[in-house]
Design an enzyme around this catalytic site. Structure first.
Site, short mmCIF file in Angstrom:
data_model
loop_
_atom_site.label_atom_id
_atom_site.label_comp_id
_atom_site.label_asym_id
_atom_site.label_seq_id
_atom_site.Cartn_x
_atom_site.Cartn_y
_atom_site.Cartn_z
N GLU A 166 0.79 -1.23 0.00
CA GLU A 166 0.00 0.00 0.00
C GLU A 166 0.83 1.28 0.00
O GLU A 166 0.76 2.08 0.95
CB GLU A 166 -0.98 0.01 1.18
CG GLU A 166 -1.93 -1.17 1.20
CD GLU A 166 -3.02 -1.03 2.28
OE1 GLU A 166 -2.89 -0.14 3.14
OE2 GLU A 166 -3.98 -1.80 2.25
N GLU A 225 -5.67 -8.56 0.84
CA GLU A 225 -6.30 -8.21 2.12
C GLU A 225 -7.76 -7.90 1.85
O GLU A 225 -8.09 -7.21 0.88
CB GLU A 225 -5.69 -6.94 2.76
CG GLU A 225 -4.33 -7.13 3.37
CD GLU A 225 -3.78 -5.84 3.98
OE1 GLU A 225 -4.56 -4.96 4.42
OE2 GLU A 225 -2.54 -5.69 3.99
C1 FCB Z 1 -4.57 -1.98 5.49
C2 FCB Z 1 -3.22 -2.38 6.04
C3 FCB Z 1 -3.27 -3.42 7.11
C4 FCB Z 1 -4.45 -3.22 8.04
C5 FCB Z 1 -5.72 -3.03 7.26
C6 FCB Z 1 -6.96 -2.87 8.12
O1 FCB Z 1 -4.51 -0.70 4.98
O2 FCB Z 1 -2.42 -2.88 5.00
O3 FCB Z 1 -2.06 -3.43 7.79
O4 FCB Z 1 -4.20 -2.20 8.91
O5 FCB Z 1 -5.60 -1.93 6.42
#
Ligand code: FCB
Length: 447
Positions: free
Chosen positions: A164, A349
């Site tokens: 990110e 994620e």
């Molecule tokens: C993302 C991050 C991760 C976590 C989630 C909720 O932006 O990569 O570490 O904090 O959000």
């Protein structure tokens, strides 16, 4: 429909080093910018730190055993740069590297594919003292660190360079909400450019000897205009360029989106555009983190994109106040294919913070909202597969409740509950649901 998930699909959960490991200075590790940030009064809710977190650094074998019990066939973790190189460059700290070697061995012995992220926000503090992501030398520092890890760790299925980059630049250098806490558009644009340079340099450095596949992880969010008006539509387009194409255009096409110059104004440098062609590096895969969408309207006061989010009051939100919008996951995956062409995709994620009800019975935590969130997003992935998108894996965020950055431990994203006083792990209903999904190669989402 039950056949939507191809064989070999990765069913994983994701974590990151600083959020779960604890023992941040153990065995010769250097401090990270997150160690400093959490130890600065007022930066993290309730003064929470990663000193203990989930104590994973000491409980790693039992945590891998738990993943195996859940039937996961992949695990995405991150490597703490300052454990491997305490000063960020130079001397390798063997004991730090050995922790990850033991983790990878344990995963492989359990039949779990290791997916490693090289940078999940814990820059060595010693490098921050030299300007961190603002110092142009950081590209070389990162490439050397990446090569050290890739050479030392055998058997990683997928390597991600940076997690990110938008969050690093926007939250860490523009808004000051995350480490290292800068508040400057000049700093944000510079950090973003160096993050992209570092990513490309790491891919180039590792390509000749990497056995695992090399990729990048970005977080994407559809930007929808709050009205059909031209101003709102233009605002949504600016926000989209600032968050979504900002990183993928240079990394995959070798050019910055043209909107950035107007968004940043004098904080933008022509040098970034002149150097953009060199930011393109062939990738084996792309990781997409997805949580929510944003509906935005034109707002001249909103810095830096002049777009402000409009809360969708009629819709469900998580505890981080993110709208639950499963269709957005399919939308961003389709957008990636349309704009960038064929590339193996992984949802690296996806998950939700909800307040978990107290354990109803010994050992039971019912979190129906999280079960529904996961199911609905997995159905969106299944739709994409049915359309022929090349999605190869899904990683729930997160394996554990953990240190949610500036929120401290107040926001729980885990499919496994962690009692931070006792370190006891309890698989939530969402963990049991996800376990059935993994074991049935997805079929359980239709049951
Ligand atoms: C993302 C991050 C991760 C976590 C989630 C909720 O932006 O990569 O570490 O904090 O959000």
């Amino acid at each position: 429909m039950a056949r939507a998930f191809p064989s070999g699909f990765l069913w994983g959960a994701a974590t990151s080093a600083y959020q779960i490991e604890g023992s941040p200075l153990a065995d010769g590790a250097g401090a990270s910018i997150w160690h400093r940030f959490t130890h600065t009064p007022g930066m993290v809710r309730d003064g929470d730190t990663g000193d203990m977190a989930c104590d994973h650094y000491r409980r790693m074998p039992e945590d891998v055993a738990l993943m195996r019990e859940l039937g996961l066939n992949a695990y995405r973790f991150s490597i703490a740069w300052p454990r491997v190189l305490p000063a960020g460059v130079g001397q390798v700290n063997q004991r730090g590297l050995d922790f990850y070697r033991r983790l990878v061995d344990a995963l492989r012995a359990a039949g779990i594919a290791p997916v490693a992220t090289l940078y999940h926000w814990d820059l060595p503090a010693a490098l921050d003292d030299r300007g961190g992501w603002l110092n142009p030398d950081v590209a070389g520092w990162f490439a050397d660190y990446a090569a050290t890890c890739v050479r030392a760790l055998d058997g990683i299925a997928l390597w991600a360079t940076v997690n990110e980059p938008w969050v690093v630049a926007d939250q860490g250098y523009l808004r000051g909400a995350l480490a290292p806490g800068h508040r400057s558009a000049f700093a944000a644009a510079g950090a973003a450019h160096n993050l992209l340079r570092a990513h490309a340099a790491a891919v180039d450095a590792c390509r000749p000897f990497a056995t695992g596949k090399l990729g990048l992880v970005v977080n994407l969010a559809p930007k929808h205009a709050a009205s059909d008006g031209v101003d709102d539509r233009a605002a949504a387009a600016r926000d989209d360029a600032y968050m979504n194409s900002y990183y993928l255009d240079p990394a995959l096409l070798g050019a910055y989106p043209p909107e950035l110059a107007a968004i940043y104004g004098e904080a933008w440098s022509e040098r970034y555009e002149a150097e953009a062609a060199a930011l393109k590096a062939p990738l084996d895969w792309l990781g997409v983190n997805y949580y929510t969408r944003n509906v935005v309207r034109h707002d001249p006061a909103a810095w830096p994109t002049r777009a402000t989010p409009v809360r969708q009051r009629q819709r469900a939100h998580t505890e981080t106040d993110w709208e639950v919008y499963p269709a957005g996951l399919a939308e961003v995956l389709r957008w990636v294919r349309r704009r960038y062409g064929e590339l193996p995709l992984y949802v690296t994620e996806n998950g939700a913070a909800f307040d978990d009800p107290p354990a109803a019975r010994e050992g039971r935590i019912d979190d129906p909202l999280r079960v529904a969130y996961l199911r609905d997003h997995l159905l969106a992935v299944a739709d994409c597969l049915a359309e022929g998108l090349d999605v190869r894996g899904y990683f729930a965020w997160s394996l554990f409740d953990n240190l949610e950055w500036a929120h401290g431990f107040s926001k729980r994203f885990g499919i496994v509950h962690v009692d931070f006083a006792t370190q006891r792990r309890t698989v939530k209903a969402s963990g049991r649901f996800y376990s059935q999904v993994a074991r049935s190669n997805g079929a359980a989402i239709w049951r």
